[in-house]
Design a protein around this motif. Structure first.
Motif, PDB file in Angstrom:
ATOM      1  N   VAL A 101       1.080  -1.417   0.006  1.00 47.35           N
ATOM      2  CA  VAL A 101       0.244  -0.376  -0.157  1.00 47.35           C
ATOM      3  C   VAL A 101       0.808   1.552   0.277  1.00 47.35           C
ATOM      4  O   VAL A 101       1.653   0.929   0.915  1.00 47.35           O
ATOM      5  CB  VAL A 101      -1.314   0.128   1.213  1.00 47.35           C
ATOM      6  N   GLU A 102       0.929   2.283  -1.021  1.00 41.84           N
ATOM      7  CA  GLU A 102       1.616   3.648  -0.998  1.00 41.84           C
ATOM      8  C   GLU A 102       1.195   4.443  -1.264  1.00 41.84           C
ATOM      9  O   GLU A 102       0.148   4.647  -1.582  1.00 41.84           O
ATOM     10  CB  GLU A 102       2.275   2.974  -3.106  1.00 41.84           C
ATOM     11  N   ASP A 103       1.009   4.847  -0.021  1.00 41.99           N
ATOM     12  CA  ASP A 103       0.722   6.796   0.026  1.00 41.99           C
ATOM     13  C   ASP A 103      -0.795   6.470  -0.033  1.00 41.99           C
ATOM     14  O   ASP A 103      -1.534   7.793  -1.236  1.00 41.99           O
ATOM     15  CB  ASP A 103       1.589   7.132  -0.655  1.00 41.99           C
ATOM     16  N   VAL A 184      -8.543  -7.094   6.505  1.00 44.60           N
ATOM     17  CA  VAL A 184      -7.499  -7.332   5.146  1.00 44.60           C
ATOM     18  C   VAL A 184      -6.496  -8.337   6.296  1.00 44.60           C
ATOM     19  O   VAL A 184      -6.183  -7.639   7.631  1.00 44.60           O
ATOM     20  CB  VAL A 184      -6.866  -6.516   5.189  1.00 44.60           C
ATOM     21  N   GLN A 185      -6.188  -9.603   5.973  1.00 40.50           N
ATOM     22  CA  GLN A 185      -5.567 -10.494   7.248  1.00 40.50           C
ATOM     23  C   GLN A 185      -4.084 -11.242   5.900  1.00 40.50           C
ATOM     24  O   GLN A 185      -3.899 -12.124   7.028  1.00 40.50           O
ATOM     25  CB  GLN A 185      -7.111 -11.910   7.102  1.00 40.50           C
ATOM     26  N   VAL A 186      -4.323 -10.574   5.661  1.00 46.47           N
ATOM     27  CA  VAL A 186      -2.848 -10.714   4.938  1.00 46.47           C
ATOM     28  C   VAL A 186      -1.515 -10.083   4.791  1.00 46.47           C
ATOM     29  O   VAL A 186      -1.345  -9.233   5.860  1.00 46.47           O
ATOM     30  CB  VAL A 186      -2.958 -11.128   2.683  1.00 46.47           C
ATOM     31  N   PRO A 187      -0.195 -10.370   5.026  1.00 43.37           N
ATOM     32  CA  PRO A 187       1.326  -9.724   4.930  1.00 43.37           C
ATOM     33  C   PRO A 187       0.775  -8.661   3.979  1.00 43.37           C
ATOM     34  O   PRO A 187       0.560  -8.816   3.123  1.00 43.37           O
ATOM     35  CB  PRO A 187       1.889 -10.649   4.854  1.00 43.37           C
ATOM     36  N   SER A 188       1.434  -7.060   4.629  1.00 44.14           N
ATOM     37  CA  SER A 188       1.526  -6.110   4.187  1.00 44.14           C
ATOM     38  C   SER A 188       1.943  -4.932   4.883  1.00 44.14           C
ATOM     39  O   SER A 188       2.182  -4.607   5.319  1.00 44.14           O
ATOM     40  CB  SER A 188      -0.332  -5.361   4.740  1.00 44.14           C
ATOM     41  N   LEU A 189       2.970  -4.716   3.301  1.00 44.40           N
ATOM     42  CA  LEU A 189       3.497  -3.142   3.773  1.00 44.40           C
ATOM     43  C   LEU A 189       3.441  -1.445   3.042  1.00 44.40           C
ATOM     44  O   LEU A 189       2.374  -1.732   1.627  1.00 44.40           O
ATOM     45  CB  LEU A 189       4.848  -3.691   2.873  1.00 44.40           C
ATOM     46  N   LEU A 190       3.083  -0.946   3.815  1.00 38.92           N
ATOM     47  CA  LEU A 190       2.531  -0.095   4.142  1.00 38.92           C
ATOM     48  C   LEU A 190       4.000   1.198   3.783  1.00 38.92           C
ATOM     49  O   LEU A 190       5.020   1.351   4.269  1.00 38.92           O
ATOM     50  CB  LEU A 190       1.891   1.394   5.243  1.00 38.92           C
ATOM     51  N   ILE A 191       3.448   1.661   2.578  1.00 37.99           N
ATOM     52  CA  ILE A 191       4.929   3.032   1.876  1.00 37.99           C
ATOM     53  C   ILE A 191       4.043   4.531   2.624  1.00 37.99           C
ATOM     54  O   ILE A 191       3.363   4.542   1.763  1.00 37.99           O
ATOM     55  CB  ILE A 191       5.185   2.954   1.358  1.00 37.99           C
ATOM     56  N   GLU A 192       4.514   5.017   3.344  1.00 43.41           N
ATOM     57  CA  GLU A 192       4.078   6.730   3.453  1.00 43.41           C
ATOM     58  C   GLU A 192       5.546   7.751   2.894  1.00 43.41           C
ATOM     59  O   GLU A 192       6.440   7.815   3.320  1.00 43.41           O
ATOM     60  CB  GLU A 192       3.446   6.322   4.231  1.00 43.41           C
ATOM     61  N   GLY A 193       5.121   8.296   1.239  1.00 45.00           N
ATOM     62  CA  GLY A 193       5.953   9.787   1.776  1.00 45.00           C
ATOM     63  C   GLY A 193       5.756  10.814   2.904  1.00 45.00           C
ATOM     64  O   GLY A 193       4.389  11.264   2.967  1.00 45.00           O
ATOM     65  N   GLU A 194       6.926  11.104   2.980  1.00 46.98           N
ATOM     66  CA  GLU A 194       7.033  12.266   3.920  1.00 46.98           C
ATOM     67  C   GLU A 194       5.817  13.136   3.695  1.00 46.98           C
ATOM     68  O   GLU A 194       4.869  13.765   4.739  1.00 46.98           O
ATOM     69  CB  GLU A 194       8.070  12.880   4.498  1.00 46.98           C
ATOM     70  N   PHE A 195       5.967  13.499   2.551  1.00 45.94           N
ATOM     71  CA  PHE A 195       5.203  14.923   1.956  1.00 45.94           C
ATOM     72  C   PHE A 195       3.650  14.330   0.826  1.00 45.94           C
ATOM     73  O   PHE A 195       3.710  15.259  -0.137  1.00 45.94           O
ATOM     74  CB  PHE A 195       6.050  16.268   1.547  1.00 45.94           C
ATOM     75  N   GLY A 196       3.328  13.336   1.316  1.00 45.89           N
ATOM     76  CA  GLY A 196       2.220  13.072   0.509  1.00 45.89           C
ATOM     77  C   GLY A 196       1.012  13.749   0.833  1.00 45.89           C
ATOM     78  O   GLY A 196       0.448  14.558   1.683  1.00 45.89           O
ATOM     79  N   ILE A 197      -0.493  12.023   0.740  1.00 45.25           N
ATOM     80  CA  ILE A 197      -1.273  13.444   0.383  1.00 45.25           C
ATOM     81  C   ILE A 197      -2.340  12.166   1.593  1.00 45.25           C
ATOM     82  O   ILE A 197      -2.935  12.852   1.599  1.00 45.25           O
ATOM     83  CB  ILE A 197      -2.158  13.257  -0.601  1.00 45.25           C
ATOM     84  N   THR A 198      -1.716  12.243   2.243  1.00 39.37           N
ATOM     85  CA  THR A 198      -2.106  10.711   3.628  1.00 39.37           C
ATOM     86  C   THR A 198      -2.400  12.139   4.502  1.00 39.37           C
ATOM     87  O   THR A 198      -1.086  12.961   4.917  1.00 39.37           O
ATOM     88  CB  THR A 198      -1.086   9.802   3.559  1.00 39.37           C
ATOM     89  N   PRO A 199      -3.754  11.956   5.507  1.00 37.06           N
ATOM     90  CA  PRO A 199      -3.624  12.460   6.270  1.00 37.06           C
ATOM     91  C   PRO A 199      -2.763  12.638   7.752  1.00 37.06           C
ATOM     92  O   PRO A 199      -2.666  10.872   7.172  1.00 37.06           O
ATOM     93  CB  PRO A 199      -5.155  12.277   6.957  1.00 37.06           C
ATOM     94  N   HIS A 223       3.967  12.054  -3.420  1.00 36.62           N
ATOM     95  CA  HIS A 223       2.841  11.203  -3.824  1.00 36.62           C
ATOM     96  C   HIS A 223       3.473  10.136  -4.390  1.00 36.62           C
ATOM     97  O   HIS A 223       3.141   9.295  -4.676  1.00 36.62           O
ATOM     98  CB  HIS A 223       1.833  11.775  -4.568  1.00 36.62           C
ATOM     99  N   LEU A 224       4.488  10.747  -5.421  1.00 34.02           N
ATOM    100  CA  LEU A 224       5.336   9.222  -5.938  1.00 34.02           C
ATOM    101  C   LEU A 224       6.129   8.700  -5.501  1.00 34.02           C
ATOM    102  O   LEU A 224       7.224   9.117  -6.117  1.00 34.02           O
ATOM    103  CB  LEU A 224       4.981   9.873  -7.472  1.00 34.02           C
ATOM    104  N   VAL A 225       5.989   7.581  -4.222  1.00 33.58           N
ATOM    105  CA  VAL A 225       7.421   7.394  -3.750  1.00 33.58           C
ATOM    106  C   VAL A 225       7.750   6.401  -4.680  1.00 33.58           C
ATOM    107  O   VAL A 225       9.300   6.765  -4.868  1.00 33.58           O
ATOM    108  CB  VAL A 225       6.638   6.982  -2.623  1.00 33.58           C
ATOM    109  N   HIS A 226       7.511   6.246  -5.526  1.00 33.56           N
ATOM    110  CA  HIS A 226       8.618   4.523  -6.485  1.00 33.56           C
ATOM    111  C   HIS A 226       8.711   5.418  -7.263  1.00 33.56           C
ATOM    112  O   HIS A 226      10.027   4.808  -7.710  1.00 33.56           O
ATOM    113  CB  HIS A 226       7.309   4.259  -6.996  1.00 33.56           C
ATOM    114  N   ASP A 227       8.763   7.109  -7.840  1.00 32.33           N
ATOM    115  CA  ASP A 227       9.596   7.919  -8.264  1.00 32.33           C
ATOM    116  C   ASP A 227      10.203   8.196  -8.074  1.00 32.33           C
ATOM    117  O   ASP A 227      11.693   8.636  -8.848  1.00 32.33           O
ATOM    118  CB  ASP A 227       8.047   7.263  -9.629  1.00 32.33           C
ATOM    119  N   GLU A 228       9.781   9.093  -7.577  1.00 29.38           N
ATOM    120  CA  GLU A 228      10.879  10.489  -6.067  1.00 29.38           C
ATOM    121  C   GLU A 228      11.622   9.621  -5.411  1.00 29.38           C
ATOM    122  O   GLU A 228      13.337   9.943  -5.515  1.00 29.38           O
ATOM    123  CB  GLU A 228       9.588  11.019  -5.297  1.00 29.38           C
TER     124      GLU A 228
END
Length: 245
Positions: A101-103, A184-199, A223-228
């Motif tokens: 899950v990304e941003d 959700v019951q599966v392994p999950s990776l949460l990736i957040e950008g420091e200056f992303g859009i998430t509250p 917001h575009l962590v994978h490219d930034e």
């Protein structure tokens, strides 16, 4: 609109963000092939017809139809794609074995897309050349949109209606998706950008509510962590995928 990107092993399904396309993953596809058989997917309203109802459930239903073709997969999403990915995991746990899950966060209630949509309507379309796209958006976002826009004789155009993109985003301001996340019951990776859009604090709260999840905050990324921050993104995702492989 499922695209076979090659690779061997268990399926990995890549889901793009709002106003994106499956092509926005092209810089990640080569190294992801080492972890499985990679597929990309174009969401409705993004170069293809929209569903009759512009609800998250309608988009997830379409996603499920295509995901059934490849079977239980690791779902790697960005923004809207991440939301649809965890809603798919909640509705169809037989189709999702793990999540990235990304941003994106579960609760944007009270926010509107009005100003954002008006800004898009003011873009100088068509963009006559690739250089014009890069000059307007910058290198990172420019490449994202070049991978998404439709090229016609007079230049580059949006691959969907602004009203559609606005409706998709506006729905997120009227409801929350905590219930879906908690299923959700599966392994999950949460990736957040420091200056992303998430509250603030919501992705950390997602980690707290799912004992099978890992949370990574990427400094300097928006917001575009994978490219930034591609090296940091690759390291985090590779560490997550290695034991699953």
């Amino acid at each position: 609109m499922l695209h076979d990107e090659g690779g061997d092993g268990k399926p990995i399904l890549l889901l793009h963000g709002l106003m994106g396309s499956g092509r926005t993953w092209r810089r990640q596809v080569p190294w992801l092939r080492a972890f499985g058989h990679v597929y990309t997917y174009d969401a409705p309203g993004h170069g293809r017809p929209t569903p009759a109802s512009l609800t998250t459930e309608a988009f997830v239903e379409d996603l499920a139809i295509h995901a059934e073709k490849i079977g239980r997969a690791t779902v790697v999403g960005h923004s809207m794609g991440s939301l649809h990915g965890w809603c798919l995991a909640a509705a169809r746990p037989d189709l999702v074995g793990a999540l990235v899950v990304e941003d994106i966060a579960p609760d944007f209630r009270g926010r509107t897309a009005d100003g954002w949509a008006e800004m898009i309507r003011g873009w100088p379309q068509p963009f006559v050349t690739e250089d014009a796209v890069l000059a307007f958006f910058g290198e990172v976002a420019g490449r994202y949109f070049l991978d998404s826009f439709v090229r016609r004789d007079d230049g580059f155009h949006l691959h969907g209606d602004v009203s559609t993109f606005e409706a998709i985003s506006s729905e997120w301001g009227t409801r929350h998706f905590w219930d879906e996340w908690e299923r959700v019951q599966v392994p999950s990776l949460l990736i957040e950008g420091e200056f992303g859009i998430t509250p603030e604090g919501q992705m950390a709260e997602m980690r707290a509510r799912n004992p099978k999840s890992t949370y990574v905050r990427v400094s300097g990324a928006a917001h575009l962590v994978h490219d930034e921050q591609p090296e940091r993104y690759r390291a985090a995702v590779s560490e997550f995928l290695t034991p699953l492989r």
